[in-house]
Scaffold this active site. Structure first.
Site, mmCIF file in Angstrom:
data_model
loop_
_atom_site.group_PDB
_atom_site.id
_atom_site.type_symbol
_atom_site.label_atom_id
_atom_site.label_comp_id
_atom_site.label_asym_id
_atom_site.label_seq_id
_atom_site.Cartn_x
_atom_site.Cartn_y
_atom_site.Cartn_z
ATOM 1 N N LYS A 45 4.338 42.799 75.373
ATOM 2 C CA LYS A 45 5.437 42.831 76.362
ATOM 3 C C LYS A 45 6.444 43.966 76.136
ATOM 4 C CE LYS A 45 4.495 40.479 78.927
ATOM 5 N NZ LYS A 45 3.242 40.761 79.706
ATOM 6 N N HIS A 101 -2.297 45.546 69.470
ATOM 7 C CA HIS A 101 -1.024 44.835 69.282
ATOM 8 C C HIS A 101 -0.826 44.505 67.795
ATOM 9 C CE1 HIS A 101 0.060 44.310 73.397
ATOM 10 N NE2 HIS A 101 -0.818 43.391 73.708
ATOM 11 N N SER A 131 10.410 38.691 78.821
ATOM 12 C CA SER A 131 9.137 39.003 79.474
ATOM 13 C C SER A 131 8.045 38.052 78.958
ATOM 14 C CB SER A 131 8.784 40.463 79.172
ATOM 15 O OG SER A 131 7.590 40.826 79.787
HETATM 16 P P1 A3P Z 1 8.911 42.529 82.549
HETATM 17 O O1 A3P Z 1 8.198 41.224 82.384
HETATM 18 O O2 A3P Z 1 10.256 42.551 81.885
HETATM 19 O O3 A3P Z 1 8.968 42.997 83.965
HETATM 20 P P2 A3P Z 1 3.067 44.784 78.363
HETATM 21 O O4 A3P Z 1 2.295 45.710 79.221
HETATM 22 O O5 A3P Z 1 3.269 45.286 76.979
HETATM 23 O O6 A3P Z 1 2.539 43.399 78.429
HETATM 24 O O7 A3P Z 1 4.546 44.739 78.958
HETATM 25 C C1 A3P Z 1 4.792 44.200 80.226
HETATM 26 C C2 A3P Z 1 6.200 44.553 80.635
HETATM 27 O O8 A3P Z 1 6.266 45.969 80.949
HETATM 28 C C3 A3P Z 1 6.632 43.806 81.878
HETATM 29 O O9 A3P Z 1 8.055 43.637 81.753
HETATM 30 C C4 A3P Z 1 6.266 44.819 82.962
HETATM 31 O O10 A3P Z 1 6.900 44.613 84.194
HETATM 32 C C5 A3P Z 1 6.742 46.100 82.282
HETATM 33 N N1 A3P Z 1 6.190 47.309 82.912
HETATM 34 C C6 A3P Z 1 4.896 47.608 83.155
HETATM 35 N N2 A3P Z 1 4.794 48.774 83.815
HETATM 36 C C7 A3P Z 1 6.062 49.235 83.987
HETATM 37 C C8 A3P Z 1 6.625 50.385 84.629
HETATM 38 N N3 A3P Z 1 5.876 51.292 85.228
HETATM 39 N N4 A3P Z 1 7.974 50.526 84.607
HETATM 40 C C9 A3P Z 1 8.761 49.612 84.007
HETATM 41 N N5 A3P Z 1 8.284 48.479 83.402
HETATM 42 C C10 A3P Z 1 6.953 48.298 83.398
#
Ligand code: A3P
Length: 287
Positions: A45, A101, A131
Site C-alpha cells: 500500500k 514486498h 489504504s
Molecule cells: P489509496 O488506497 O490511499 O488510494 P499499492 O500499489 O502498493 O498496493 O498501493 C496502493 C495505493 O497507491 C492506493 O492508495 C492507490 O490508490 C495508490 N495509487 C496507485 N496508483 C496511484 C497513482 N497513479 N497516483 C496516486 N496514488 C496511486
C-alpha cells in the site's frame, strides 16, 4: 475466515497462505538475480502499482505497449507470489523489472551477490494504514480487518500482511550497500511527479527527453492511471478482489489518514512511531 486459516508465517512475517504456498516461497528463495535487474520494493500500500506503471514506461522510452497489454502483476511480477513461477521470468531479457514486498533480511541469497538496482518506495505509515484498512475489506486472501481500533493495534504491532511497517522501512534503510538503492516516497511523487519520473529515469540510466518524461508523468497521474484496465485490477476476479464498495485505486492522495483516524488514534500512532523510529536518521517528507 480466520488468520489461522488465511495466513502462514515466513521468516517471522505473516503472509497470505493462498498467494505464498511453500512451492512459491521455494521459487523465491532459489531465484537467481542478475545485477542489471530492477526491483521495486515496497511495504504493501505504499505505491507499488504506481511504480509498476512508471518503471516500464521509463524503460520503454515512453512506449505504452506493455502497460496497455500486460496486467501490472505480469509486467513487473512479485517474486514471492506463487503465480510468478509461471511467468518465465528466467527467459526474460535484461533488464528485468521485478517487485517484492519483502523486508531486506528476507531477500534470497542471490540478491546479496548480484546487487541489482532497487527502487524503494516509502509512504507515510498513517496513509499506509488507511489504504490497508480498506484493502483488507476487499481482498479475499486477507483477514477481515474488523473494527478500526483493533486493526490499528495489529498494524502497529506488525501482526499484519508482510509484518511491521517499522521493521520493513528500517531494514531497507539500514543496508550497507546503499549505492544500488534509490529511496523515494509516495509523497514526493504526489508533490512533483515529473521530477520524480526524471529522477527515477536517471537512477535507471535512461536518458529521456523532457517531452517523454512529461508524457510518462501525465499518463501516471491517478486520474489517468485509474482508466488503465491493466493497472486498476478490474481484470482480477471479483472473488479475489471485490471492488464493489472501494476501488483498488481508491483515492490516490497524501494525508487521507486525517479522514480515517480519530484524534486519539493519530496521537497513539505518533507515540508508537516516535518510539520505534527514534534511532532512524533518515529525513522523511512527512516528519
Ligand atoms: P489509496 O488506497 O490511499 O488510494 P499499492 O500499489 O502498493 O498496493 O498501493 C496502493 C495505493 O497507491 C492506493 O492508495 C492507490 O490508490 C495508490 N495509487 C496507485 N496508483 C496511484 C497513482 N497513479 N497516483 C496516486 N496514488 C496511486
Amino acid at each position: 475466515m480466520t488468520e489461522a486459516e488465511l495466513y502462514t508465517v515466513y521468516k517471522g512475517v505473516q503472509l497470505a497462505a493462498h498467494l505464498h504456498p511453500p512451492q512459491g516461497l521455494k521459487y523465491f528463495e532459489e531465484f537467481s538475480f542478475r545485477s542489471d535487474d530492477i526491483i521495486i520494493v515496497t511495504y504493501p500500500k505504499s505505491g507499488t502499482t504506481w511504480m509498476q506503471e512508471i518503471v516500464p514506461l521509463i524503460m520503454s522510452g515512453g512506449d505504452p505497449a506493455s502497460v496497455e497489454t500486460l496486467p501490472n502483476w505480469r509486467r513487473v511480477p512479485w517474486l514471492e507470489m506463487y503465480q510468478s513461477c509461471t511467468f518465465n521470468i528466467e527467459q526474460r531479457p535484461s533488464p528485468r523489472m521485478l517487485a517484492t514486498h519483502c523486508q531486506y533480511n528476507m531477500m534470497p541469497p542471490s540478491f546479496f551477490k548480484a546487487k541489482p538496482k532497487v527502487i524503494y518506495v516509502m509512504r507515510n505509515p498513517k496513509d499506509v494504514f488507511t489504504s490497508s484498512f480498506h484493502y483488507h475489506r476487499m481482498a479475499s486472501f486477507l483477514v477481515n480487518p474488523g473494527p478500526q481500533s483493533e486493526f490499528l493495534d495489529k498494524f502497529l504491532d506488525g501482526k499484519v500482511y508482510f509484518g511491521s511497517w517499522f521493521d520493513h522501512v528500517k531494514s531497507w534503510l539500514n543496508t550497507e550497500d546503499k549505492e544500488h538503492i534509490m529511496y523515494i516516497s509516495y509523497e514526493e511523487m504526489i508533490m512533483d511527479l515529473k521530477d520524480s519520473v526524471a529522477r527515477i529515469a536517471q537512477f535507471l540510466d535512461k536518458s529521456l527527453d523532457a517531452e517523454v518524461i512529461e508524457k510518462i508523468a501525465e499518463r501516471c497521474l491517478f486520474k489517468n492511471m485509474k482508466q488503465n484496465k491493466m493497472s486498476n485490477y478490474s481484470t482480477a476476479p471479483p472473488e479475489f478482489l471485490d471492488q464493489t464498495n472501494t476501488e483498488f485505486l481508491r483515492k490516490g492522495i497524501a494525508g487521507d489518514w486525517k479522514n480515517q483516524l480519530t484524534v486519539a488514534e493519530a496521537e497513539y500512532f505518533d507515540a508508537v512511531y516516535k518510539d520505534k523510529m527514534k534511532d532512524v536518521k533518515y529525513k522523511f517528507v512527512w516528519d
